[in-house]
Design an enzyme around this catalytic site. Structure first.
Site, short mmCIF file in Angstrom:
data_model
loop_
_atom_site.label_atom_id
_atom_site.label_comp_id
_atom_site.label_asym_id
_atom_site.label_seq_id
_atom_site.Cartn_x
_atom_site.Cartn_y
_atom_site.Cartn_z
N GLU A 127 0.86 -1.20 0.00
CA GLU A 127 0.00 0.00 0.00
C GLU A 127 0.89 1.24 0.00
O GLU A 127 2.10 1.14 0.24
CB GLU A 127 -0.92 -0.03 1.23
CG GLU A 127 -1.80 -1.28 1.24
CD GLU A 127 -2.79 -1.32 2.39
OE1 GLU A 127 -2.86 -0.35 3.18
OE2 GLU A 127 -3.50 -2.34 2.48
N ARG A 268 34.40 -3.47 -30.46
CA ARG A 268 34.76 -2.06 -30.38
C ARG A 268 36.27 -1.88 -30.38
O ARG A 268 36.98 -2.48 -29.58
CB ARG A 268 34.18 -1.45 -29.09
CG ARG A 268 34.48 0.00 -28.89
CD ARG A 268 33.78 0.86 -29.91
NE ARG A 268 33.94 2.28 -29.61
CZ ARG A 268 33.49 3.25 -30.41
NH1 ARG A 268 32.83 2.95 -31.53
NH2 ARG A 268 33.67 4.52 -30.09
N HIS A 338 30.12 -0.23 -22.79
CA HIS A 338 29.58 0.31 -24.04
C HIS A 338 29.92 1.79 -24.24
O HIS A 338 29.61 2.35 -25.30
CB HIS A 338 28.05 0.17 -24.08
CG HIS A 338 27.55 -1.19 -24.48
ND1 HIS A 338 27.59 -2.27 -23.64
CD2 HIS A 338 26.98 -1.64 -25.63
CE1 HIS A 338 27.06 -3.33 -24.25
NE2 HIS A 338 26.69 -2.97 -25.46
N GLU A 363 9.66 -7.47 -4.04
CA GLU A 363 9.60 -8.68 -3.19
C GLU A 363 10.60 -8.58 -2.03
O GLU A 363 11.23 -9.57 -1.66
CB GLU A 363 9.78 -9.95 -4.02
CG GLU A 363 8.63 -10.11 -5.00
CD GLU A 363 8.45 -11.49 -5.57
OE1 GLU A 363 8.77 -12.46 -4.87
OE2 GLU A 363 7.98 -11.57 -6.71
C1 LIG Z 1 7.64 -2.64 -10.60
C2 LIG Z 1 7.14 -3.04 -9.26
C3 LIG Z 1 6.32 -4.16 -9.14
C4 LIG Z 1 5.81 -4.52 -7.89
N1 LIG Z 1 4.91 -5.56 -7.82
C5 LIG Z 1 4.27 -5.78 -6.64
C6 LIG Z 1 3.19 -6.71 -6.58
O1 LIG Z 1 2.84 -7.37 -7.58
N2 LIG Z 1 2.51 -6.84 -5.42
C7 LIG Z 1 2.84 -6.13 -4.30
O2 LIG Z 1 2.19 -6.29 -3.27
N3 LIG Z 1 3.88 -5.24 -4.32
C8 LIG Z 1 4.58 -5.05 -5.46
N4 LIG Z 1 5.60 -4.12 -5.51
C9 LIG Z 1 5.93 -3.38 -4.30
C10 LIG Z 1 7.30 -3.70 -3.73
O3 LIG Z 1 7.31 -4.99 -3.18
C11 LIG Z 1 7.64 -2.60 -2.70
O4 LIG Z 1 7.89 -1.42 -3.44
C12 LIG Z 1 8.82 -2.94 -1.85
O5 LIG Z 1 8.51 -3.98 -0.96
C13 LIG Z 1 9.32 -1.74 -1.03
O6 LIG Z 1 8.27 -1.09 -0.38
P1 LIG Z 1 8.12 0.51 -0.48
O7 LIG Z 1 8.18 0.85 -1.92
O8 LIG Z 1 6.95 0.93 0.28
O9 LIG Z 1 9.44 1.07 0.20
P2 LIG Z 1 9.64 1.36 1.81
O10 LIG Z 1 9.24 0.15 2.57
O11 LIG Z 1 9.00 2.66 2.15
O12 LIG Z 1 11.21 1.52 1.85
C14 LIG Z 1 11.90 2.72 1.49
C15 LIG Z 1 13.37 2.51 1.83
O13 LIG Z 1 13.51 2.30 3.25
C16 LIG Z 1 14.20 1.09 3.48
N5 LIG Z 1 13.71 0.47 4.72
C17 LIG Z 1 12.44 0.22 5.10
N6 LIG Z 1 12.41 -0.39 6.29
C18 LIG Z 1 13.70 -0.56 6.67
C19 LIG Z 1 14.34 -1.14 7.81
N7 LIG Z 1 13.63 -1.72 8.78
N8 LIG Z 1 15.69 -1.14 7.85
C20 LIG Z 1 16.41 -0.59 6.85
N9 LIG Z 1 15.88 -0.02 5.76
C21 LIG Z 1 14.54 -0.02 5.66
C22 LIG Z 1 13.88 0.23 2.27
O14 LIG Z 1 14.84 -0.81 2.12
C23 LIG Z 1 13.96 1.27 1.15
O15 LIG Z 1 15.29 1.50 0.81
C24 LIG Z 1 6.17 -3.78 -6.74
C25 LIG Z 1 7.02 -2.67 -6.85
C26 LIG Z 1 7.48 -2.29 -8.09
C27 LIG Z 1 8.35 -1.07 -8.17
#
Ligand SMILES: Cc1cc2nc3c(=O)[nH]c(=O)nc-3n(C[C@H](O)[C@H](O)[C@H](O)COP(=O)(O)OP(=O)(O)OC[C@H]3O[C@@H](n4cnc5c(N)ncnc54)[C@H](O)[C@@H]3O)c2cc1C
Length: 379
Positions: A127, A268, A338, A363
């Site tokens: 979410e 190249r 490249h 994931e």
């Molecule tokens: C192209 C794409 C496809 C996706 N497909 C799916 C899907 O099919 N279904 C689904 O449910 N989700 C999906 N996702 C979501 C994806 O799994 C999440 O984006 C991912 O888990 C990270 O969550 P967030 O983006 O909220 O980042 P956040 O959790 O907000 O993290 C932001 C940063 O803080 C760091 N961070 C967070 N907590 C900690 C901690 N405790 N210690 C250290 N660092 C931390 C993270 O590593 C990251 O660097 C997809 C995302 C993308 C971009």
């Protein structure tokens, strides 16, 4: 310990490679530019068994093993990481969740068309305010006496707009924390289920990613997936297994980027010689080849653990972490080798470099993989 692929696995690898070269490679750039989800290749993927790789034949699957799954994802990713991502999300998240904890009736109704490739699957956990911290999700499911009523909004859902069925995680009892989340199977067309904004992405652009909204979306109790309150526990197990797929995707992407860099380096000429004759380039190529092989072994090791029914959490996270970070390094080296041509779309290096970044995020980010590994080591 046997490090060779069986003759069946070699045949599978060749078949998927030939398919990817013939049916996908000619369109990779066009699909990427247009952010086009290639519906047209889904029947062909299905004909090869790639829409139901590991699922039992009685539910329309190809009944392959986890190492075979890795081979398939690797060979797709070597040519088009976005197609590989879609295949991995369909198989490894949505269909895998139903296969793992679905009732026989749910498997007949939902897994069978997914595994046959008649349907495309989506899986909605993330979410806007809860990604890594998935347990803080806000989507709720309330029982109204006859139906579960889902309300909330999911983001970054692979196949959010093209999926025929979405597995949705929702809070059913806020007081119970990780035992208060349940999973639901929500077919497209259910009133209250809507696709939201389609994301305009850096990479993996041919893989559909969008918001999914649930507004008073009513589903019967028969669409509760797994036991009530077990949704989060089941989700963690789905992700453990799914991460092996992302590791395989990383190995395949790195392999494709490395092959492209090797070809270019041989061709190249600079200062009167092929750049492949310079040690500065050779060491980049040697490091990449070594790391890819290490990543592949770690990935197959995790896949073998899965087939053997061994604990997966540690090995799957190690494989995902190492393979995805390897792929980032290899794709970056590919652009560097490249030179200026790594920065333009005439060569594949540019696209690998854009696609690869998803692999250290999706994931479970690299930070979360390190957290999981450290917890496993210290608990
Ligand atoms: C192209 C794409 C496809 C996706 N497909 C799916 C899907 O099919 N279904 C689904 O449910 N989700 C999906 N996702 C979501 C994806 O799994 C999440 O984006 C991912 O888990 C990270 O969550 P967030 O983006 O909220 O980042 P956040 O959790 O907000 O993290 C932001 C940063 O803080 C760091 N961070 C967070 N907590 C900690 C901690 N405790 N210690 C250290 N660092 C931390 C993270 O590593 C990251 O660097 C997809 C995302 C993308 C971009």
């Amino acid at each position: 310990m046997d490090f060779t692929l069986s003759s069946d696995q070699q045949i599978l690898k060749r078949a998927v490679r030939e398919f990817a070269e013939a049916e996908i490679r000619p369109h990779v750039l066009e699909w990427d530019e247009a952010q086009h989800f290639p519906h047209e290749i889904v029947p062909k993927l299905a004909a090869l068994g790639l829409m139901g790789i590991e699922f039992p034949e009685e539910y329309g699957g190809a009944g392959m093993a986890a190492v075979d799954y890795c081979i398939c994802i690797e060979e797709l990713a070597r040519v088009c990481p976005a197609v590989a991502l879609s295949v991995a999300a369909h198989n490894g998240l949505c269909a895998a969740h139903i296969a793992a904890v679905g009732t026989p009736e749910q498997k007949r109704t939902y897994l069978t068309p997914l595994a046959r490739g008649d349907w495309i699957g989506a899986w909605a956990l993330t979410e806007s305010t809860s990604g890594s911290d998935a347990l803080s999700m806000r989507t709720t499911a309330t029982f109204d006496g006859s139906h579960w009523v889902l309300n909330g909004s999911k983001v970054f859902c692979t196949h959010g707009t093209v999926g025929h069925v979405v597995v949705v995680m929702a809070v059913t009892d806020r007081t119970k924390s990780s035992k208060g989340v349940s999973a639901f199977i929500v077919p497209r067309g259910t009133p209250g289920l809507e696709a939201g904004k389609k994301e305009n992405k850096l990479g993996m652009r041919a893989s559909d990613t969008s918001e999914v909204r649930l507004v008073d979306c009513r589903v019967p109790p028969s669409q509760l997936l797994g036991a009530e309150g077990q949704g989060f526990v089941d989700t963690m197990a789905v992700l453990d297994r799914g991460r092996i797929g992302i590791a395989a995707l990383s190995v395949g992407l790195a392999q494709g980027a490395h092959e492209a860099a090797l070809t270019y380096a041989r061709q190249r000429v600079a200062f009167g010689k092929s750049i492949a004759s310079y040690q500065g380039i050779q060491w980049k190529l040697a490091d990449a080849a070594t790391e890819i092989e290490a990543a592949r072994l770690l990935t197959y090791r995790a896949a073998c653990a899965k087939d053997a029914g061994e604990p997966l959490t540690l090995v799957a996270s190690m494989a995902k972490l190492y393979a995805s970070e390897t792929a980032v390094r290899v794709a970056e080296a590919g652009v560097q080798i490249h030179g200026g041509y790594g920065f333009v779309k005439d060569y594949p290096a540019e696209k690998f470099y854009r696609d690869v970044k998803l692999l250290t995020i999706g994931e479970g980010t690299s930070e979360i993989q390190r957290l999981i590994i450290a917890r496993q080591l210290t608990s």
